[in-house]
Design a protein around this motif. Structure first.
Motif, PDB file in Angstrom:
ATOM      1  N   PRO A 122       7.882   4.585  -5.600  1.00 28.31           N
ATOM      2  CA  PRO A 122       6.650   4.866  -4.845  1.00 28.31           C
ATOM      3  C   PRO A 122       5.536   3.868  -5.128  1.00 28.31           C
ATOM      4  N   GLN A 123       5.357   3.494  -6.404  1.00 25.96           N
ATOM      5  CA  GLN A 123       4.339   2.515  -6.741  1.00 25.96           C
ATOM      6  C   GLN A 123       4.668   1.146  -6.140  1.00 25.96           C
ATOM      7  N   THR A 124       5.951   0.806  -6.164  1.00 25.28           N
ATOM      8  CA  THR A 124       6.362  -0.490  -5.625  1.00 25.28           C
ATOM      9  C   THR A 124       6.123  -0.564  -4.126  1.00 25.28           C
ATOM     10  N   THR A 125       6.561   0.466  -3.391  1.00 31.02           N
ATOM     11  CA  THR A 125       6.421   0.439  -1.934  1.00 31.02           C
ATOM     12  C   THR A 125       4.966   0.499  -1.497  1.00 31.02           C
ATOM     13  N   ALA A 126       4.084   0.955  -2.367  1.00 34.59           N
ATOM     14  CA  ALA A 126       2.652   0.973  -2.033  1.00 34.59           C
ATOM     15  C   ALA A 126       2.071  -0.431  -1.993  1.00 34.59           C
ATOM     16  N   GLY A 177       3.935  -7.009  11.868  1.00 40.29           N
ATOM     17  CA  GLY A 177       2.723  -6.194  11.885  1.00 40.29           C
ATOM     18  C   GLY A 177       2.924  -4.865  11.183  1.00 40.29           C
ATOM     19  N   VAL A 178       4.095  -4.250  11.386  1.00 34.54           N
ATOM     20  CA  VAL A 178       4.421  -2.998  10.705  1.00 34.54           C
ATOM     21  C   VAL A 178       4.410  -3.207   9.194  1.00 34.54           C
ATOM     22  N   ALA A 179       4.920  -4.368   8.747  1.00 37.08           N
ATOM     23  CA  ALA A 179       4.925  -4.663   7.317  1.00 37.08           C
ATOM     24  C   ALA A 179       3.515  -4.909   6.792  1.00 37.08           C
ATOM     25  N   LEU A 180       2.654  -5.508   7.610  1.00 37.28           N
ATOM     26  CA  LEU A 180       1.318  -5.890   7.144  1.00 37.28           C
ATOM     27  C   LEU A 180       0.300  -4.775   7.229  1.00 37.28           C
ATOM     28  N   VAL A 181       0.526  -3.783   8.081  1.00 35.20           N
ATOM     29  CA  VAL A 181      -0.515  -2.783   8.339  1.00 35.20           C
ATOM     30  C   VAL A 181      -0.854  -1.969   7.092  1.00 35.20           C
ATOM     31  N   GLY A 182       0.066  -1.891   6.137  1.00 32.61           N
ATOM     32  CA  GLY A 182      -0.212  -1.186   4.896  1.00 32.61           C
ATOM     33  C   GLY A 182      -0.987  -2.008   3.887  1.00 32.61           C
ATOM     34  N   SER A 185       3.941   2.149  22.377  1.00 31.61           N
ATOM     35  CA  SER A 185       3.371   0.828  22.624  1.00 31.61           C
ATOM     36  C   SER A 185       3.159   0.112  21.301  1.00 31.61           C
ATOM     37  N   VAL A 186       2.778  -1.148  21.385  1.00 29.93           N
ATOM     38  CA  VAL A 186       2.507  -1.937  20.184  1.00 29.93           C
ATOM     39  C   VAL A 186       1.444  -1.260  19.330  1.00 29.93           C
ATOM     40  N   ILE A 187       0.317  -0.909  19.931  1.00 34.88           N
ATOM     41  CA  ILE A 187      -0.777  -0.320  19.153  1.00 34.88           C
ATOM     42  C   ILE A 187      -0.395   1.056  18.633  1.00 34.88           C
ATOM     43  N   GLU A 188       0.353   1.819  19.404  1.00 30.85           N
ATOM     44  CA  GLU A 188       0.783   3.142  18.944  1.00 30.85           C
ATOM     45  C   GLU A 188       1.732   3.026  17.756  1.00 30.85           C
ATOM     46  N   THR A 189       2.603   2.023  17.803  1.00 32.33           N
ATOM     47  CA  THR A 189       3.532   1.801  16.691  1.00 32.33           C
ATOM     48  C   THR A 189       2.765   1.486  15.413  1.00 32.33           C
ATOM     49  N   LEU A 190       1.781   0.597  15.508  1.00 37.57           N
ATOM     50  CA  LEU A 190       1.017   0.212  14.325  1.00 37.57           C
ATOM     51  C   LEU A 190       0.162   1.368  13.812  1.00 37.57           C
ATOM     52  N   ARG A 191      -0.384   2.160  14.718  1.00 38.48           N
ATOM     53  CA  ARG A 191      -1.156   3.331  14.279  1.00 38.48           C
ATOM     54  C   ARG A 191      -0.269   4.329  13.549  1.00 38.48           C
ATOM     55  N   LEU A 192       0.969   4.498  14.047  1.00 37.51           N
ATOM     56  CA  LEU A 192       1.892   5.411  13.390  1.00 37.51           C
ATOM     57  C   LEU A 192       2.175   4.962  11.966  1.00 37.51           C
ATOM     58  N   PHE A 193       2.524   3.680  11.794  1.00 42.19           N
ATOM     59  CA  PHE A 193       2.862   3.197  10.458  1.00 42.19           C
ATOM     60  C   PHE A 193       1.632   3.112   9.560  1.00 42.19           C
ATOM     61  N   ALA A 194       0.466   2.888  10.140  1.00 43.12           N
ATOM     62  CA  ALA A 194      -0.764   2.897   9.348  1.00 43.12           C
ATOM     63  C   ALA A 194      -1.014   4.272   8.750  1.00 43.12           C
ATOM     64  N   SER A 195      -0.589   5.309   9.460  1.00 43.13           N
ATOM     65  CA  SER A 195      -0.825   6.673   8.975  1.00 43.13           C
ATOM     66  C   SER A 195      -0.002   6.989   7.730  1.00 43.13           C
ATOM     67  N   PHE A 196       1.002   6.153   7.437  1.00 44.19           N
ATOM     68  CA  PHE A 196       1.833   6.385   6.261  1.00 44.19           C
ATOM     69  C   PHE A 196       1.204   5.820   4.983  1.00 44.19           C
ATOM     70  N   HIS A 197       0.110   5.061   5.133  1.00 47.14           N
ATOM     71  CA  HIS A 197      -0.489   4.373   3.989  1.00 47.14           C
ATOM     72  C   HIS A 197      -1.895   4.891   3.716  1.00 47.14           C
ATOM     73  N   GLN A 198      -2.234   4.940   2.446  1.00 48.21           N
ATOM     74  CA  GLN A 198      -3.532   5.468   2.054  1.00 48.21           C
ATOM     75  C   GLN A 198      -4.668   4.504   2.390  1.00 48.21           C
ATOM     76  N   ASN A 199      -4.402   3.209   2.231  1.00 51.58           N
ATOM     77  CA  ASN A 199      -5.450   2.211   2.471  1.00 51.58           C
ATOM     78  C   ASN A 199      -4.974   1.182   3.496  1.00 51.58           C
ATOM     79  N   ALA A 200      -4.604   1.676   4.655  1.00 49.86           N
ATOM     80  CA  ALA A 200      -4.063   0.806   5.691  1.00 49.86           C
ATOM     81  C   ALA A 200      -5.138  -0.050   6.327  1.00 49.86           C
ATOM     82  N   LEU A 201      -4.698  -1.188   6.892  1.00 56.24           N
ATOM     83  CA  LEU A 201      -5.592  -2.029   7.677  1.00 56.24           C
ATOM     84  C   LEU A 201      -5.831  -1.380   9.043  1.00 56.24           C
ATOM     85  N   ASP A 202      -6.870  -1.823   9.711  1.00 53.81           N
ATOM     86  CA  ASP A 202      -7.150  -1.351  11.067  1.00 53.81           C
ATOM     87  C   ASP A 202      -6.048  -1.869  11.993  1.00 53.81           C
TER      88      ASP A 202
END
Length: 329
Positions: free
Chosen positions: A79-83, A148-153, A99-116
């Motif tokens: 868990p610490q590593t994947t964060a 983008g999915v990798a970077l959004v976190g 959509s592209v933006i919906e995909t990124l919003r979904l994956f952003a929701s998995f992270h505590q300090n996600a990028l916009d």
């Protein structure tokens, strides 16, 4: 050029051995990766690249040796590593109807300090495709979305597996520009690739794995310089040229000729290409044209090492360079 200063090691691998039964996939690997460095893994299939990366991201536990990522044992603290570490595989499934933006919003929701997610859309160059469904994206656009999915976190380390495989030249160049921008932001990139041009263009240092060991590790330019003692000088001359004159001009070096379009294409392999060029250009009777000078390349070294049976003892830990300049070739 990027100047590599004394920098913190964010990945440390020491004495890594991984066995599957009696098969030893990794046979004593040592290296460090600095913060903000683009570090490349190259090697033939079966060399151990995937196993080393899986140990780094915590998917596999070493049989022997240690792996530390940001001071963490990745296999014991997933868990610490994947964060802090994001992985972009060569291929992955996306939600076709998002959509592209919906995909990124979904994956952003998995992270505590996600990028916009809107900022990430811009970073990966998908502004015009923002509202396109992922199933309608081209190969290059889909690869950018995966990045983008990798970077959004907002990871500190990004692991990329064959990031430009299958892309057309334009899409590949765009993706390379994006990867280079990560370095500027201080993101550490671990890059596994079979594309020697990609490794040469992007990587600060490259580790060449052969038979589960690090056969060579340095900047692309230094690897080429250390391994390649000769260059190839080629030029075209009239068909009726005096061969004895050419042979004299070729020294030091070996000469071969071939007929191309009613002229002779001359190729000289030499340890002193400057001397050969001076001799040829200063001899008016030769009338040479269409000069080409080819130094050794990372691909040449890759092919040579892949053909060799690597039997040297495991190398000492490859520490970070204290000072020096990164050069392109």
């Amino acid at each position: 050029m990027k100047e590599l200063m004394q920098t913190e090691a964010v990945i440390t691998v020491a004495g890594l051995v991984k066995r599957y039964g009696e098969f030893e996939a990794v046979r004593g690997v040592d290296f460090e990766v600095g913060r903000g460095e683009v570090f490349g893994f190259v090697g033939p299939n079966g060399a151990g690249k995937t196993t080393v990366i899986e140990c780094i991201v915590g998917l596999r536990k070493p049989t022997e040796g240690t792996v530390r990522v940001l001071g963490i044992d990745p296999s014991a603290n997933r868990p610490q590593t994947t964060a802090h570490v994001a992985v972009q595989t060569q291929s992955a499934s996306l939600f076709d109807t998002l959509s592209v933006i919906e995909t990124l919003r979904l994956f952003a929701s998995f992270h505590q300090n996600a990028l916009d997610p809107d900022d990430v859309v811009h970073q990966v160059g998908l502004d015009e495709e923002r509202d396109h469904r992922s199933k309608n994206l081209s190969g290059g656009q889909a690869r950018r979305l995966l990045l983008g999915v990798a970077l959004v976190g907002d990871p500190e380390i990004v692991v990329l597996d064959e990031p430009s495989a299958g892309l057309d030249p334009a899409a590949r160049q765009n993706l390379w520009g994006l990867i280079a921008s990560l370095r500027i932001r201080g993101v550490t990139v671990l890059l596994s690739t079979h594309d020697m041009e990609e490794a040469t263009s992007l990587c600060d240092r490259v580790a060449m794995l052969v038979a589960g060991r690090v056969a060579a590790l340095d900047s692309p330019a230094e690897l080429i310089r250390k391994r390649s003692a000769t260059s190839t000088v080629s030029f075209t001359v009239p068909f009726n040229i005096d061969i004895d004159t050419l042979a004299t001009l070729a020294e030091p070096g070996g000469l071969t000729t071939s007929v191309v379009g009613g002229a002779l294409r001359v190729t000289i392999v030499t340890s002193d290409p400057d001397k050969v060029l001076r001799r040829v250009t200063f001899e008016p009777s030769v009338k040479a044209s269409e000069f080409d000078i080819r130094n050794g390349s990372l691909q040449d070294m890759f092919i040579e090492l892949a053909r060799e049976e690597f039997s040297e003892p495991a190398q000492k830990p490859a520490s970070l360079p204290s000072r020096g300049k990164r050069s392109r070739s």
